[in-house]
Design a protein around this motif. Structure first.
Motif, PDB file in Angstrom:
ATOM      1  N   ARG A  84       9.485  41.105  36.828  1.00  0.00           N
ATOM      2  CA  ARG A  84       8.314  41.824  36.294  1.00  0.00           C
ATOM      3  C   ARG A  84       8.366  41.895  34.775  1.00  0.00           C
ATOM      4  O   ARG A  84       7.356  41.779  34.101  1.00  0.00           O
ATOM      5  N   PHE A  85       9.555  42.092  34.225  1.00  0.00           N
ATOM      6  CA  PHE A  85       9.714  42.128  32.767  1.00  0.00           C
ATOM      7  C   PHE A  85       9.299  40.796  32.150  1.00  0.00           C
ATOM      8  O   PHE A  85       8.527  40.747  31.197  1.00  0.00           O
ATOM      9  N   GLN A  94       7.400  38.513  33.421  1.00  0.00           N
ATOM     10  CA  GLN A  94       5.959  38.334  33.637  1.00  0.00           C
ATOM     11  C   GLN A  94       5.171  39.074  32.547  1.00  0.00           C
ATOM     12  O   GLN A  94       4.220  38.541  31.978  1.00  0.00           O
ATOM     13  N   ASN A  95       5.577  40.289  32.231  1.00  0.00           N
ATOM     14  CA  ASN A  95       4.920  41.047  31.156  1.00  0.00           C
ATOM     15  C   ASN A  95       5.106  40.359  29.808  1.00  0.00           C
ATOM     16  O   ASN A  95       4.184  40.314  28.989  1.00  0.00           O
ATOM     17  N   GLU A  96       6.290  39.839  29.557  1.00  0.00           N
ATOM     18  CA  GLU A  96       6.546  39.125  28.300  1.00  0.00           C
ATOM     19  C   GLU A  96       5.618  37.923  28.156  1.00  0.00           C
ATOM     20  O   GLU A  96       5.058  37.679  27.084  1.00  0.00           O
ATOM     21  N   ARG A  97       5.457  37.139  29.228  1.00  0.00           N
ATOM     22  CA  ARG A  97       4.560  35.970  29.180  1.00  0.00           C
ATOM     23  C   ARG A  97       3.122  36.404  28.917  1.00  0.00           C
ATOM     24  O   ARG A  97       2.411  35.820  28.106  1.00  0.00           O
ATOM     25  N   ARG A  98       2.685  37.461  29.610  1.00  0.00           N
ATOM     26  CA  ARG A  98       1.306  37.948  29.432  1.00  0.00           C
ATOM     27  C   ARG A  98       1.083  38.415  27.993  1.00  0.00           C
ATOM     28  O   ARG A  98       0.071  38.115  27.373  1.00  0.00           O
ATOM     29  N   LEU A  99       2.043  39.130  27.434  1.00  0.00           N
ATOM     30  CA  LEU A  99       1.917  39.633  26.064  1.00  0.00           C
ATOM     31  C   LEU A  99       1.985  38.504  25.039  1.00  0.00           C
ATOM     32  O   LEU A  99       1.359  38.579  23.983  1.00  0.00           O
ATOM     33  N   SER A 100       2.743  37.458  25.324  1.00  0.00           N
ATOM     34  CA  SER A 100       2.830  36.340  24.373  1.00  0.00           C
ATOM     35  C   SER A 100       1.504  35.602  24.264  1.00  0.00           C
ATOM     36  O   SER A 100       1.220  34.953  23.262  1.00  0.00           O
ATOM     37  N   ARG A 159       0.240  42.591  22.366  1.00  0.00           N
ATOM     38  CA  ARG A 159       1.691  42.609  22.132  1.00  0.00           C
ATOM     39  C   ARG A 159       2.039  43.505  20.957  1.00  0.00           C
ATOM     40  O   ARG A 159       3.000  44.292  21.006  1.00  0.00           O
TER      41      ARG A 159
END
Length: 176
Positions: free
Chosen positions: A159-160, A162-168, A174
């Motif tokens: 999940r972490f 996945q959130n990093e990819r979405r924010l990038s 971000r």
């Protein structure tokens, strides 16, 4: 929110402020945000004996429980200058502070701890380190064996990431 007070730097080089007195605000002549607003009722309770007139046309110093304050008579205000008036009134603050202190009050002579509280105290005493950097390091307390959490690490990591990819993909979100 208020504007800086005073609005511009005040030249105090010709003022003969005694060096042996403690000013309530040593940087009173530099523009900065207001730290504290005091109602007139409390202000008059803070006044102590003592007033020093610097020179004609200059402000006077008044002794208070907070230290000496600088005050002056405003003879005229240029039309182009902005006049700021700030006021806040709260009758709830004293009640809120009293409730806060009652909640936070701890009677160290009253040692009726539950079993969980005693375990927590023992854990704190056994696992707290004060580092040379000034930080405090404490191991996380668990009621039960942390291995009973199961395989949550991989789920949390997934999940972490996945959130990093979405924010990038969205720099604005971000940054926020």
């Amino acid at each position: 929110m208020s504007l800086n007070q005073p609005e511009r730097f005040v030249d105090t080089s010709k003022w003969n402020i005694p060096t042996e007195i403690d000013l309530a605000d040593p940087g009173f002549y530099m523009p900065h945000k207001i730290d504290l607003l005091i109602s007139t009722q409390e202000f008059f309770d803070l006044l102590l004996n003592g007033k020093i007139s610097l020179d004609p046309g200059l402000p006077c110093l008044v002794n208070t429980a907070l230290g000496w304050i600088v005050g002056e008579k405003v003879s005229e205000i240029p039309q182009s200058q902005i006049v700021t008036c700030n006021m806040a009134r709260s009758t709830e603050l004293p009640d809120a502070l009293e409730r806060f202190w009652l909640i936070e009050e701890f009677d160290s002579h009253h040692n009726c701890f539950t079993v969980e509280e005693e375990d927590c105290e023992r854990h704190y005493l056994a696992n707290t380190k004060f580092l040379t950097s000034g930080r405090v390091q404490v191991c996380l307390p668990f009621k039960e064996n942390p291995h009973k959490l199961g395989k949550s690490f991989q789920i949390a990591k997934s999940r972490f990431l996945q959130n990093e990819r979405r924010l990038s993909r969205n720099p604005l979100i971000r940054e926020m």
